[in-house]
Design an enzyme around this catalytic site. Structure first.
Site, PDB file in Angstrom:
ATOM      1  N   GLN A  62     -19.076  33.823 -15.358  1.00  0.00           N
ATOM      2  CA  GLN A  62     -20.076  34.910 -15.279  1.00  0.00           C
ATOM      3  C   GLN A  62     -19.298  36.244 -14.701  1.00  0.00           C
ATOM      4  O   GLN A  62     -18.659  36.091 -13.708  1.00  0.00           O
ATOM      5  CB  GLN A  62     -21.028  34.520 -14.419  1.00  0.00           C
ATOM      6  N   TYR A  80     -28.098  43.404 -10.262  1.00  0.00           N
ATOM      7  CA  TYR A  80     -26.513  43.741 -10.393  1.00  0.00           C
ATOM      8  C   TYR A  80     -26.282  45.020 -11.070  1.00  0.00           C
ATOM      9  O   TYR A  80     -27.337  45.622 -11.634  1.00  0.00           O
ATOM     10  CB  TYR A  80     -25.592  42.477 -10.973  1.00  0.00           C
ATOM     11  N   ARG A 139     -30.052  24.173  -9.405  1.00  0.00           N
ATOM     12  CA  ARG A 139     -30.314  23.179  -8.423  1.00  0.00           C
ATOM     13  C   ARG A 139     -30.285  22.064  -8.667  1.00  0.00           C
ATOM     14  O   ARG A 139     -29.706  21.141  -7.666  1.00  0.00           O
ATOM     15  CB  ARG A 139     -31.511  23.728  -7.585  1.00  0.00           C
TER      16      ARG A 139
HETATM   17  C1  LIG Z   1     -26.817  28.250  -4.476  1.00  0.00           C
HETATM   18  C2  LIG Z   1     -27.127  29.301  -5.644  1.00  0.00           C
HETATM   19  C3  LIG Z   1     -26.504  30.212  -6.134  1.00  0.00           C
HETATM   20  C4  LIG Z   1     -26.549  30.744  -7.077  1.00  0.00           C
HETATM   21  N1  LIG Z   1     -25.775  31.960  -7.580  1.00  0.00           N
HETATM   22  C5  LIG Z   1     -26.156  32.770  -8.683  1.00  0.00           C
HETATM   23  C6  LIG Z   1     -24.911  33.569  -9.140  1.00  0.00           C
HETATM   24  O1  LIG Z   1     -24.116  33.719  -8.596  1.00  0.00           O
HETATM   25  N2  LIG Z   1     -25.415  34.317 -10.526  1.00  0.00           N
HETATM   26  C7  LIG Z   1     -26.651  34.088 -10.820  1.00  0.00           C
HETATM   27  O2  LIG Z   1     -26.833  34.662 -11.747  1.00  0.00           O
HETATM   28  N3  LIG Z   1     -27.567  33.323 -10.466  1.00  0.00           N
HETATM   29  C8  LIG Z   1     -27.232  32.580  -9.447  1.00  0.00           C
HETATM   30  N4  LIG Z   1     -28.157  31.686  -9.029  1.00  0.00           N
HETATM   31  C9  LIG Z   1     -29.606  31.295  -9.753  1.00  0.00           C
HETATM   32  C10 LIG Z   1     -29.497  30.504 -10.806  1.00  0.00           C
HETATM   33  O3  LIG Z   1     -28.360  30.839 -11.676  1.00  0.00           O
HETATM   34  C11 LIG Z   1     -30.847  29.958 -11.430  1.00  0.00           C
HETATM   35  O4  LIG Z   1     -31.075  31.352 -12.131  1.00  0.00           O
HETATM   36  C12 LIG Z   1     -31.822  29.706 -10.498  1.00  0.00           C
HETATM   37  O5  LIG Z   1     -31.509  28.796  -9.574  1.00  0.00           O
HETATM   38  C13 LIG Z   1     -33.165  28.948 -11.300  1.00  0.00           C
HETATM   39  O6  LIG Z   1     -32.579  27.939 -11.784  1.00  0.00           O
HETATM   40  P1  LIG Z   1     -32.858  26.351 -11.449  1.00  0.00           P
HETATM   41  O7  LIG Z   1     -34.324  26.300 -10.987  1.00  0.00           O
HETATM   42  O8  LIG Z   1     -32.513  25.418 -12.403  1.00  0.00           O
HETATM   43  O9  LIG Z   1     -31.993  26.113  -9.923  1.00  0.00           O
HETATM   44  C14 LIG Z   1     -27.953  30.851  -7.917  1.00  0.00           C
HETATM   45  C15 LIG Z   1     -28.851  29.821  -7.664  1.00  0.00           C
HETATM   46  C16 LIG Z   1     -28.500  28.851  -6.493  1.00  0.00           C
HETATM   47  C17 LIG Z   1     -29.510  27.862  -6.141  1.00  0.00           C
END
Ligand SMILES: Cc1cc2nc3c(=O)[nH]c(=O)nc-3n(C[C@H](O)[C@H](O)[C@H](O)COP(=O)(O)O)c2cc1C
Length: 394
Positions: free
Chosen positions: A99, A169, A345
């Site tokens: 990314q 961003y 997650r």
């Molecule tokens: C610990 C953590 C770090 C994350 N860091 C980023 C990141 O660096 N860039 C990004 O686009 N999204 C980031 N996200 C968001 C995830 O990419 C995703 O959009 C979000 O967790 C929803 O998906 P999920 O329900 O499957 O967790 C992060 C999420 C978590 C839990």
């Protein structure tokens, strides 16, 4: 129903072994901006767990795009280490994506050593600093930074790049009227506000060739008054397809304003405040965290309805993200026309999540969206805190 999940799928010239991609989840494992063994091991483990592709999270396209000291920025010196990482991921049978982004107005002055720049001059409560407005020369330089970073990623063995145009961003800051008050050709109406992100995608496409996968993570809504709406997002999605994007990932939220809209669930205020270096920030977050950071109720597939509108608007693959927690959810997304799902997650809670779904060992994640993993990423490296405390058994 459900047949598609473990069949091959394509993004541009890349064939993937199934329809599940690990979402970019900031690992917090790049102390000093280095590719560490911990980072490589993290992605080895994720790749081994059955995803078709893993995404190395937020890598800044330049030194001046970092918000934290433990964030990677793309440069020649790290390509050998990055190649070691992509080789490691490939050896586990998965593809690798990275990314690429820039934090713009919420970059950290102490990390980048100069004043942060954004679409327009603005106070940022997230960093407690005031940013300056980028000139046209700055914009041209950042377009080139995205190109250079994408070329280095390809040379380092990544099978795809993911341009970050969401979550508040830099590219998202240009799209959003909340951060973009410019009076020139990069501000005002949506066409102008899209100009810079579109220039980035076009330039990266020109430099990487026709078949190389360029994923773009974008917002279906910023989620606050003055931010972009789903109606805007549909127009943006079409423009990104025309500019050369290979696939879109419609997320939501604005890091400096509504950071938990992309996540939903518990606000780990106590844990986040403990991570603050300055005492005043620690106390401030503890006292006012709940008022400063809005909470959003969690439900599975929480971005589904908006994502479907993006799906209907474009012909390129659309990757569903947000609250995918079971085989049923994955099947629902794929049966509704999404080509892939990205999962965050559930794969943090159990890196073997996809493998176990495939074998039938489990049908559902044990992640309880406590979101303490989010605080952990700034305290030495991301992991599932609930697992460690024995609340959940992997
Ligand atoms: C610990 C953590 C770090 C994350 N860091 C980023 C990141 O660096 N860039 C990004 O686009 N999204 C980031 N996200 C968001 C995830 O990419 C995703 O959009 C979000 O967790 C929803 O998906 P999920 O329900 O499957 O967790 C992060 C999420 C978590 C839990």
């Amino acid at each position: 129903m459900g047949e598609k999940l473990f069949t091959r799928g394509k993004i541009a010239g890349l064939s993937l072994k199934n329809r599940v991609i690990r979402a970019g989840c900031f690992e917090g494992m790049c102390q000093g901006g280095q590719v560490t063994d911990a980072l490589i091991d993290h992605h080895r483990r994720v790749a081994r767990g059955g995803v078709a592709m893993t995404t190395v999270a937020y890598c800044s396209v330049s030194h001046d795009g970092r918000a934290f000291e433990h964030e990677l920025w793309m440069r020649d010196e790290i390509t050998v280490a990055l190649k070691k990482m992509t080789d490691t991921i490939h050896a586990e049978g998965a593809a690798a994506s990275i990314q690429l982004g820039h934090s713009g107005f919420f970059t950290s002055r102490s990390v980048i050593g100069k004043r942060p720049l954004g679409a327009s001059a603005k106070w940022c409560t997230f960093t407690m600093s005031y940013c300056g407005e980028m000139t046209e020369a700055d914009i041209g330089e950042k377009v080139q930074d995205f190109v250079n970073a994408a070329v280095l990623a390809k040379e380092s063995g990544f099978d795809a790049v993911e341009i970050h145009s969401g979550h508040g961003y830099l590219l998202s800051q240009f799209l959003s009227p909340w951060t973009n008050k410019r009076k020139d050709g990069f501000g005002g109406n949506l066409e102008n506000r899209m100009r810079f992100p579109v220039m980035v995608i076009e330039a990266v496409r020109r430099s990487l060739g026709r078949d190389y996968p360029i994923l773009v993570k974008m917002n279906q809504t910023d989620g606050m008054p003055g931010g972009i709406t789903l109606t805007d997002a549909v127009v943006i999605a079409k423009a990104y397809e025309k500019a050369g994007a290979s696939a879109l990932i419609p997320s939501a939220g604005f890091t400096s304003k509504v950071p938990f809209l992309m996540l939903r669930g518990n606000l780990p205020v106590k844990e986040m405040s403990n991570n603050q270096k300055k005492l005043v920030n620690r106390i401030g977050l503890k006292l006012f965290g709940r008022f400063m950071v809005p909470e959003h109720q969690y439900e599975s597939m929480f971005l589904f309805e908006g994502a479907k509108k993006i799906r209907e608007a474009v012909g390129i693959p659309v990757i569903y993200i947000g609250g995918v927690e079971s085989k049923t959810d994955m099947t629902k997304a794929l049966d509704s026309g999404f080509d892939f799902v990205q999962i965050g997650r559930a794969t943090l809670q159990d890196p073997d999540f996809v493998k176990k779904i495939e074998s039938g060992e489990i049908t559902q994640t044990k992640c309880d969206h406590c979101n303490r993993c989010v605080a952990a990423m700034d305290a030495g490296g991301v992991y599932c805190v609930s697992n460690e405390r024995g609340f959940l058994k992997v």
